[in-house]
Design a protein around this motif. Sequence first.
Motif, PDB file in Angstrom:
ATOM      1  N   ARG B 319       0.790  -1.229   0.000  1.00 26.66           N
ATOM      2  CA  ARG B 319       0.000   0.000   0.000  1.00 26.66           C
ATOM      3  C   ARG B 319       0.827   1.287   0.000  1.00 26.66           C
ATOM      4  NH1 ARG B 319      -1.192  -1.609   5.381  1.00 26.66           N
ATOM      5  NH2 ARG B 319      -3.075  -2.631   4.649  1.00 26.66           N
ATOM      6  N   TYR B 320       1.984   1.281   0.659  1.00 24.66           N
ATOM      7  CA  TYR B 320       2.751   2.529   0.747  1.00 24.66           C
ATOM      8  C   TYR B 320       3.557   2.832  -0.517  1.00 24.66           C
ATOM      9  CZ  TYR B 320       1.156   2.060   5.481  1.00 24.66           C
ATOM     10  OH  TYR B 320       0.346   1.913   6.573  1.00 24.66           O
ATOM     11  N   PRO B 325       5.417   9.403   0.308  1.00 25.60           N
ATOM     12  CA  PRO B 325       6.540   9.489  -0.643  1.00 25.60           C
ATOM     13  C   PRO B 325       6.964   8.159  -1.257  1.00 25.60           C
ATOM     14  CG  PRO B 325       7.386   9.495   1.595  1.00 25.60           C
ATOM     15  CD  PRO B 325       5.906   9.303   1.695  1.00 25.60           C
ATOM     16  N   TYR B 326       6.039   7.233  -1.477  1.00 24.58           N
ATOM     17  CA  TYR B 326       6.300   6.016  -2.247  1.00 24.58           C
ATOM     18  C   TYR B 326       7.366   5.125  -1.617  1.00 24.58           C
ATOM     19  CZ  TYR B 326       4.172   9.448  -5.285  1.00 24.58           C
ATOM     20  OH  TYR B 326       3.363  10.429  -5.772  1.00 24.58           O
ATOM     21  N   VAL B 327       7.002   4.560  -0.492  1.00 23.18           N
ATOM     22  CA  VAL B 327       7.960   3.757   0.270  1.00 23.18           C
ATOM     23  C   VAL B 327       7.688   2.266   0.069  1.00 23.18           C
ATOM     24  CG1 VAL B 327       8.772   3.240   2.602  1.00 23.18           C
ATOM     25  CG2 VAL B 327       8.096   5.559   2.005  1.00 23.18           C
ATOM     26  N   PRO B 328       8.676   1.530  -0.409  1.00 24.71           N
ATOM     27  CA  PRO B 328       8.509   0.075  -0.426  1.00 24.71           C
ATOM     28  C   PRO B 328       8.727  -0.458   0.993  1.00 24.71           C
ATOM     29  CG  PRO B 328      10.686   0.631  -1.247  1.00 24.71           C
ATOM     30  CD  PRO B 328      10.000   1.932  -0.923  1.00 24.71           C
ATOM     31  N   THR B 329       8.264  -1.659   1.272  1.00 20.23           N
ATOM     32  CA  THR B 329       8.479  -2.220   2.605  1.00 20.23           C
ATOM     33  C   THR B 329       9.934  -2.593   2.805  1.00 20.23           C
ATOM     34  OG1 THR B 329       6.229  -3.011   2.751  1.00 20.23           O
ATOM     35  CG2 THR B 329       7.832  -4.116   4.149  1.00 20.23           C
ATOM     36  N   ALA B 330      10.528  -3.169   1.797  1.00 21.62           N
ATOM     37  CA  ALA B 330      11.928  -3.565   1.900  1.00 21.62           C
ATOM     38  C   ALA B 330      12.493  -3.674   0.501  1.00 21.62           C
ATOM     39  CB  ALA B 330      12.054  -4.902   2.621  1.00 21.62           C
ATOM     40  N   ASN B 331      13.798  -3.504   0.374  1.00 21.11           N
ATOM     41  CA  ASN B 331      14.446  -3.748  -0.906  1.00 21.11           C
ATOM     42  C   ASN B 331      14.830  -5.217  -1.021  1.00 21.11           C
ATOM     43  OD1 ASN B 331      15.745  -0.678  -0.109  1.00 21.11           O
ATOM     44  ND2 ASN B 331      14.543  -0.951  -1.971  1.00 21.11           N
ATOM     45  N   GLU B 610      13.894  10.352  -7.814  1.00 27.67           N
ATOM     46  CA  GLU B 610      12.462  10.517  -8.035  1.00 27.67           C
ATOM     47  C   GLU B 610      12.342  11.702  -8.988  1.00 27.67           C
ATOM     48  OE1 GLU B 610       9.962   8.658  -6.927  1.00 27.67           O
ATOM     49  OE2 GLU B 610      11.174   7.409  -5.571  1.00 27.67           O
TER      50      GLU B 610
END
Lengths: 651, 651
Positions: B319-320, B325-331, B610
């Motif tokens: 969802r994020y 600001p477009y955050v992934p949970t983890a790389n 970005e």
Amino acid sequence: MHFLPDDVTVEVEAGTNLLQAAMMAGVHINASCGGSGLCGKCRVILESGVLESEPSDRLSDEETAKGYRQACRSRVTGDVEVRVTVESQLDARALNRPRPSRNAARMAVEPGVEDLKAKGLFNPPFVKKLIRLSPPRRGDNISDLSRMINALRTQHDIHNLSVIFSVIKKLPDVAREEDFEITVTLSYRPSFVIEPENARIRLVNIQAGDHTATTYGLAVDVGTTTVFGQLLDLSTGQPLDTYGEFNRQISYGEDVITRIVVAGRPGGMEKMQGLIVETINHVLETLCLRQKVDREEICMVTLAGNTTMTQLLLGVNPRYIRLAPYVPTANFFPPIPAPSLGLNLGEHVLVHAFPSVASYVGGDIVAGLIASGVYREEPLTLYIDLGTNGEIVIGNRDWMACAACSAGPAFEGGGIKFGMRAIEGAIEDFSINPTTLEPMLLTVDLKKPKGICGSGLINTVAGLFEMGVLEANGRYNRNLSTKRLREGEDGYEYVLSWAAETEIGRDIVLTEVDVDNFIRAKGAMYAGYLTLLEAVGLSIRDLERVVIAGGFGRFVHLEKAIMIGLLPEMDLDRFTFIGNGSLLGAKLNCLSNNLRQDVTHVVNQITNFELSEVPSYMGHYVAAQFLPHTTREYFPGVMARLAETRRLIEG
Amino acid sequence: MHFLPDDVTVEVEAGTNLLQAAMMAGVHINASCGGSGLCGKCRVILESGVLESEPSDRLSDEETAKGYRQACRSRVTGDVEVRVTVESQLDARALNRPRPSRNAARMAVEPGVEDLKAKGLFNPPFVKKLIRLSPPRRGDNISDLSRMINALRTQHDIHNLSVIFSVIKKLPDVAREEDFEITVTLSYRPSFVIEPENARIRLVNIQAGDHTATTYGLAVDVGTTTVFGQLLDLSTGQPLDTYGEFNRQISYGEDVITRIVVAGRPGGMEKMQGLIVETINHVLETLCLRQKVDREEICMVTLAGNTTMTQLLLGVNPRYIRLAPYVPTANFFPPIPAPSLGLNLGEHVLVHAFPSVASYVGGDIVAGLIASGVYREEPLTLYIDLGTNGEIVIGNRDWMACAACSAGPAFEGGGIKFGMRAIEGAIEDFSINPTTLEPMLLTVDLKKPKGICGSGLINTVAGLFEMGVLEANGRYNRNLSTKRLREGEDGYEYVLSWAAETEIGRDIVLTEVDVDNFIRAKGAMYAGYLTLLEAVGLSIRDLERVVIAGGFGRFVHLEKAIMIGLLPEMDLDRFTFIGNGSLLGAKLNCLSNNLRQDVTHVVNQITNFELSEVPSYMGHYVAAQFLPHTTREYFPGVMARLAETRRLIEG
């Protein structure tokens, strides 16, 4: 408190039952109902001080006024002096010999957290840390995971950690739940799992908000008979509570062999695993309920059990443990997620099972070695677990050898006509009046006798033997005249308790067949000591210390266990009872990463001997089928004492 | 084969369709039915050699006897010379210009296993070994596990390995099934998981008997639209089969944003995860069925997908990713047991997902970088994935920068009136007769046209623009006189295919609105290149190489993509198509532990920008809303060619 006429002083805790205090002091008071108040024989006279006594219908008001009390109905609350009534004085005089300090001999050394701290060993493998993250914003939109890892670095100087998947999965929600304040649980990986040690930290759980005050661990002793759990506060190192109950597998058989057989049937493995898991879950639930601890706050669980119990719990079929040449599947098991075994713990909680040495020397023994420190110290030590397997370890910090003596179930009441486990009503202590041959019995919880447990058996056989009722070959002395000695349906027997005084309504007896079974068990142990010592080129005289494990040890009197040749003869202050060594080791494992790191070392250092394959064992076994032993030189003190006792009785 | 009167020779594979061969050679033949045989316009005359032609009701017997053939119904089987019929000669003359070698430009460089071997990079992370254990006996009753570990040491010189629990669990039975002959699967741990690399070996599976000949891996490209799987023989390094199908999530929306929205609804996450898992399972099943491979023999699976697809597959709510600001949970994600995700693979099989760089630069791009070797080489390279996200990477072995251009769905047919995905009946290639303005269309599978796909769009816009039908501002030239240019309901449009010749029974047109949408997409890409280069202090002229990824690239003609300003102008031999870079990277990951070890490095080396936060981006974007670009200096070659073409047409 002080006993007259024996003139014996003993220190007891406030509230101790007077009959038990007498037994501790080695003062005989006739009592054949186990302390249940029924027989009324245990009269004493209060000389000075105060006793808290219950009213008794066995004493008239007049007698009570004169100071008569029933010992089993009285509790010691302060300094007090009592006189044992006339009918018992004979015995006191007859046995007027030096009394060993029973307290010293029974002392259990449980390393407390202060002790661990003093040695620099208090470093629980799980630690919680509170971190506060700055919320993501434009120009700072790294992943949630990177943000958390950075915070641990900057706020706690923690580097180089790995993160398990379940944490990542819930991270976005947990992070935002309490405005980016998170409690992280860090695990410092142990070394006794298969993987070689590496110092890295693993992040295993996250919680929204501050949970640093609630960091718990669970230690479990997975016994064949009983399962004990101990809840630990990992932040302080304090045990919060201990609770045990019977292993639910018992309904399928009392010993490991039966359990293995059941596990081999279709669906049996799942059944056996399910039952032990159910037992542990219930122990866990009880502990959490009693201590108002949220199960989710438990970070770790360490289990110690014998090889079969460990494999059954992990779902690894133990069938080859039972078949020659007795092969376990593995000594070491990797940590396994608790929920995958069915344990009601968080998905991040790993089960650490103590590794085993061999099929019949399991993780419980390894745990006991960790707990007793045998492997860290100089003195040559004999470590004994008195149970069906009769595991023994000999060694010190340089080397260790172990064996299982296959003592059989006698120590747990098996193969004994009125044998039973040490539960309510089991005769656990015994003394005998050398003149009248009347017994003094103490039962568990002072209830009417139901049978005799392992410690009761040792104390009874020793008492009967010391007074000449039993002879060295395990036969009753046919020349004695007492109605308690008689020819029963299974041969000659001694009546411990008459039917009317028992819970079961039958005479409780100890037969010669029982004594034979018991002598076989104790002989197997002693033959084990000799064989193992011989295998490493040493003799019984080289032993410097004996550590006795097992909940069992609680009411075993050392001098009695030596008298019958179960324990080697040596100064009593060289014996240490550690109680439940398995649970103690599991506990230390939760509190000390250093000690965790010792586990692999301990297992690798031990050489296992299969006694059945050592040719000299059978000879030692046969020679040990006497009280105390065919080779009297092993027990000079016992022989001297027996001679003195006989002289006193006969003279 | 040779085309007259153009005098163009082209080498094609045997069996190539003649109309497609003409398109490849740059020879225009009128054909408005996409190659389906319906329009009958694509007549050629067989001059010499043999063509395999189907009978056609568009040609009389007399015509056939004279050598007339329908190009779209003919296949080239050997050397052959054909003459394009009169009505098309004009165009050929008009366009008598140097023809670039299309073959060179379209060459896909797929590193084969020989290439890997030559570079010392062929070292699959999973290897099987056969061991023979001596059965346990008296005097040698170590655990099964110790026995196996010893055998690996003595028979294969393999030390220091860890063993997973599932192996231990089945070891006793597997060992005894084929008389202690066991095949073990060893995994050499990859580094692109969260845990730092360590060289240790992990024993992940055992099988009774000899299974060393069957060691398979699965590479999967988890696309938003399609999922491709490739089955690999890990012992030889050969790909056995590739198979793809649509991502079953498509029924819930075509793009990642819709999928994220759906996943945010109650039960949506499970639904989305279930659908992608179902898709992968079906791809897997198909591959195994086709290749007669036992699923249990697959040791590993490597997945590459964009950040959203990866999170959806792993069950990590994305969802994020959608919210500023477009955050992934983890790389990075740790390896996850395949069955825990629902994948039909052995319990020991771990899913390795390629790590991502940012919310919109995912594991598919990282896989493409691994596949193309951008990070290993000297030349300054632009890596492009032409899709909705329009991911671009610029860099070389010293540094890398990336961005997502948010090109929108135009390249996949989205936002285009008759846009569609590149499936059967989609117009994928286009040429135009400069005199008559009649089109030459090629559709996927040469079926009657249904719409136009991304490559068709690029080729069509370029063709119309080159011939002056479309002007630089994206408007149609109102001065041209052809019935194909008309005022439609959505404004001015060009008719690609008349209703009667289509599958859909409607005129297929390209409107000015379509062209605008398309120009926005290509402009976003070009603006991305400029912005990223500028951010690192470089200009478009510094680029030395362009790598184009995407199954998409298959029918894009480089010179056409350059002509419209989608690709930067440079020598065609500096362009490389790598096809499905994501799948290719996943494949290499299965074949080369060295390349696996590069993955972490690649991710950590890339700086993400970005674009919406870089002030200059908007200016570049606006300037790119022309064909080919407002700044003509970026495209000197295109400008020269346009001038020449116009001169030829008008002269």
